[in-house]
Design a protein around this motif. Structure first.
Motif, short mmCIF file in Angstrom:
data_model
loop_
_atom_site.label_atom_id
_atom_site.label_comp_id
_atom_site.label_asym_id
_atom_site.label_seq_id
_atom_site.Cartn_x
_atom_site.Cartn_y
_atom_site.Cartn_z
N GLY A 181 -12.35 -34.85 0.45
CA GLY A 181 -13.68 -35.49 0.49
C GLY A 181 -14.14 -35.85 -0.90
O GLY A 181 -13.40 -36.44 -1.69
N MET A 182 -15.38 -35.45 -1.25
CA MET A 182 -15.88 -35.76 -2.58
C MET A 182 -15.56 -34.64 -3.58
O MET A 182 -16.08 -34.62 -4.70
CB MET A 182 -17.36 -36.05 -2.52
N GLY A 183 -14.74 -33.69 -3.14
CA GLY A 183 -14.20 -32.70 -4.08
C GLY A 183 -15.12 -31.52 -4.37
O GLY A 183 -14.87 -30.77 -5.32
N GLY A 184 -16.14 -31.31 -3.57
CA GLY A 184 -17.08 -30.21 -3.84
C GLY A 184 -16.42 -28.85 -3.74
O GLY A 184 -16.56 -28.01 -4.64
N HIS A 185 -15.69 -28.61 -2.64
CA HIS A 185 -15.02 -27.32 -2.50
C HIS A 185 -13.91 -27.18 -3.54
O HIS A 185 -13.74 -26.12 -4.13
CB HIS A 185 -14.44 -27.17 -1.08
N THR A 230 -8.75 -31.36 2.97
CA THR A 230 -9.80 -32.33 3.25
C THR A 230 -10.68 -32.47 2.00
O THR A 230 -11.82 -32.03 1.98
CB THR A 230 -10.67 -31.85 4.44
N GLN A 274 -18.45 -41.01 3.90
CA GLN A 274 -18.09 -41.92 5.00
C GLN A 274 -19.31 -42.23 5.86
O GLN A 274 -19.50 -43.37 6.30
CB GLN A 274 -16.97 -41.29 5.83
N MET A 282 -10.92 -43.56 8.76
CA MET A 282 -11.04 -42.78 7.52
C MET A 282 -10.17 -43.41 6.43
O MET A 282 -10.52 -43.35 5.26
CB MET A 282 -10.61 -41.34 7.77
N ALA A 319 -2.65 -38.50 1.99
CA ALA A 319 -1.81 -38.17 3.16
C ALA A 319 -2.72 -37.77 4.31
O ALA A 319 -3.91 -37.49 4.11
CB ALA A 319 -0.87 -37.01 2.83
N HIS A 324 -23.41 -34.96 -2.25
CA HIS A 324 -22.86 -34.14 -1.18
C HIS A 324 -23.01 -32.67 -1.51
O HIS A 324 -22.63 -32.23 -2.59
CB HIS A 324 -21.39 -34.49 -1.01
N ASP A 371 -6.31 -36.05 1.02
CA ASP A 371 -7.26 -36.81 1.85
C ASP A 371 -6.58 -38.09 2.27
O ASP A 371 -5.72 -38.61 1.56
CB ASP A 371 -8.57 -37.11 1.11
N ARG A 372 -6.96 -38.64 3.44
CA ARG A 372 -6.38 -39.91 3.89
C ARG A 372 -7.23 -41.09 3.44
O ARG A 372 -6.82 -42.23 3.60
CB ARG A 372 -6.21 -39.88 5.41
N GLY A 411 -13.48 -33.24 9.84
CA GLY A 411 -14.42 -34.30 10.23
C GLY A 411 -14.65 -35.33 9.16
O GLY A 411 -13.84 -35.50 8.25
N TYR A 455 -3.42 -34.80 7.00
CA TYR A 455 -3.15 -33.38 6.72
C TYR A 455 -2.02 -32.76 7.55
O TYR A 455 -1.49 -31.73 7.18
CB TYR A 455 -4.40 -32.52 6.72
N ASP A 502 -11.88 -28.50 5.85
CA ASP A 502 -13.30 -28.78 6.11
C ASP A 502 -13.30 -30.08 6.93
O ASP A 502 -13.31 -31.17 6.37
CB ASP A 502 -14.01 -28.95 4.75
C1 LIG Z 1 -16.07 -32.98 5.67
S1 LIG Z 1 -15.19 -33.95 4.53
C2 LIG Z 1 -14.71 -32.83 3.29
C3 LIG Z 1 -15.77 -32.59 2.25
C4 LIG Z 1 -15.26 -31.76 1.09
N1 LIG Z 1 -14.98 -30.39 1.47
C5 LIG Z 1 -16.22 -31.78 -0.08
O1 LIG Z 1 -16.65 -30.73 -0.56
O2 LIG Z 1 -16.56 -32.89 -0.53
C6 LIG Z 1 -13.69 -34.27 5.34
C7 LIG Z 1 -12.70 -35.12 4.57
O3 LIG Z 1 -11.44 -34.95 5.18
C8 LIG Z 1 -10.80 -36.18 5.31
N2 LIG Z 1 -9.95 -36.08 6.51
C9 LIG Z 1 -10.37 -35.94 7.79
N3 LIG Z 1 -9.31 -35.87 8.61
C10 LIG Z 1 -8.21 -35.96 7.81
C11 LIG Z 1 -6.81 -35.92 8.07
N4 LIG Z 1 -6.33 -35.82 9.33
N5 LIG Z 1 -5.96 -36.01 7.03
C12 LIG Z 1 -6.45 -36.13 5.75
N6 LIG Z 1 -7.76 -36.17 5.45
C13 LIG Z 1 -8.63 -36.09 6.47
C14 LIG Z 1 -11.89 -37.21 5.46
O4 LIG Z 1 -11.42 -38.47 5.00
C15 LIG Z 1 -12.99 -36.62 4.59
O5 LIG Z 1 -12.95 -37.13 3.28
#
Ligand SMILES: C[S@@+](CC[C@H](N)C(=O)[O-])C[C@H]1O[C@@H](n2cnc3c(N)ncnc32)[C@H](O)[C@@H]1O
Length: 355
Positions: A65-69, A63, A141, A161, A111, A29, A86-87, A136, A113, A134
């Motif tokens: 995700g894979m923890g990049g940010h 958000t 996924q 999700m 949780a 990612h 993250d959920r 979506g 968000y 971030d």
């Molecule tokens: C675009 S990705 C984030 C990527 C992340 N910034 C990275 O660098 O890897 C969005 C993440 O937000 C999570 N997500 C989306 N809507 C959410 C919500 N309402 N509550 C918690 N997590 C949510 C998704 O499960 C997904 O893992």
């Protein structure tokens, strides 16, 4: 306004997915607008903004995700402590392994968000200094075919999700009446042929309930007149976007989460939000407009200080990905980034007069 065309994250072609499991999170990612996000958040996180010295400023990644940010924030802002939400349990497991080396500087929480106030309460954190959203779905996924987000390959119609709770896309397709289904497709997918698709879904499910993605792709394609099918990519894209938003309650969660994030910020604290489709971006734009507007009654000759805005915008309109970013990361194509900084304490007014 610089309104955004309905666009979802670009789909992976069948050739480019699935991603082999042995690749690391970093290889799987490329975080979107990474440098810009860190640059915007950094001034709020390099030093303690309030209270006693020696307490780390807090940045929340809502958000993970894979923890990049999150990884970049921890690496580049060594004074900061991270709370990441993250959920999706799979995302938490992958990012948890990636961030392990930061020890107690990183706290990961499963949780939704819009539960941010409870998450912070539970951790005993009164105020934070940066929030990143971030929005979506993640590459993880999209790439895990069996999660049903992709219309490129056959998979169960799931799209949750958090795969451990809530209704699936198949539940929506097999139980909503034609009117509700049509509303979901029209409002969340901005789909012109929503009613035709909904009627065809209802007719088809009477023969056999929906279970796989490709059958839905066929029904959508057959519902859209041939001339309309020739433009705009895969005709199922809007239907898949709409189902994903419905299944995950994405817009309702966002409507509550942005004001909650703004309220959690200390003076000098900053919020950065990246949206990938027009419905999300509109919610973010409206919340920031409310937070950056004066609450003074119209017609006053001066602005009483108690009515001055609580936030100021850090971006003019919505920022887009540069050509270089697009070349390195095609999934950044639809991104709209907006950011604001708290300049005064107090609760932010509800967008559009919502209470
Ligand atoms: C675009 S990705 C984030 C990527 C992340 N910034 C990275 O660098 O890897 C969005 C993440 O937000 C999570 N997500 C989306 N809507 C959410 C919500 N309402 N509550 C918690 N997590 C949510 C998704 O499960 C997904 O893992």
């Amino acid at each position: 306004m610089d309104d955004v065309l309905p666009a979802d994250l670009p789909e992976m072609s069948p050739e480019s997915s699935p991603v082999p499991a042995e690749r690391t999170a970093g290889e799987r990612h490329v975080p979107v607008l990474l440098d810009r996000c860190v640059e915007l958040l950094a001034p709020a996180l390099q030093q303690r903004l309030d209270g006693p010295d020696g307490v780390a400023p807090v940045v929340v990644d809502t958000t993970l995700g894979m923890g990049g940010h999150s990884e970049a924030l921890l690496e580049r802002l060594p004074a900061a402590r991270l709370v990441a939400i993250d959920r999706d349990p799979q995302a938490l497991a992958i990012a948890g392994a990636r961030l392990e080396r930061f020890g107690e500087r990183a706290t990961l929480v499963r949780a939704v968000y819009d539960e941010l106030p409870d998450v912070l309460d539970d951790l005993g954190i009164a105020q934070v200094h940066g929030v990143l959203m971030d929005l979506g779905v993640s590459s993880l996924q999209l790439d895990e075919v069996e999660r049903g987000f992709s219309y490129a390959r056959d998979a169960p119609l799931d799209m949750r999700m958090d795969p451990t709770s809530g209704i699936t896309a198949a539940d929506v397709l097999n139980t909503y009446d034609a009117r509700d289904l049509s509303r979901v497709l029209h409002v969340y997918g901005e789909e012109k042929f929503a009613r035709r698709i909904a009627d065809n879904v209802v007719r088809e499910r009477a023969r056999e309930p929906f279970s796989g993605t490709l059958r839905l792709v066929d029904v959508v394609r057959d519902s859209i007149p041939a001339p309309a099918r020739r433009t705009g990519g895969n005709p199922a894209k809007r239907t898949f976007q709409a189902l994903r938003i419905e299944v995950n309650g994405e817009l309702d969660a966002l409507r509550d989460a942005v004001p909650a994030a703004l309220d959690a910020l200390a003076v000098g604290g900053r919020l950065v939000v990246m949206s990938y489709q027009s419905l999300e971006d509109r919610i973010v734009k409206q919340a920031l407009a409310a937070a950056t507007s004066s609450t003074a009654p119209p017609g006053l000759p001066f602005e009483p200080p108690e009515h001055a805005p609580r936030f100021q915008l850090l971006t003019r309109g919505a920022e887009r990905a540069s050509e270089a970013e697009l070349a390195a990361n095609p999934r950044s194509a639809p991104v709209r980034l907006r950011a604001a900084e708290r300049v005064r304490s107090g609760r932010v007014p509800a967008p559009g007069g919502r209470s």
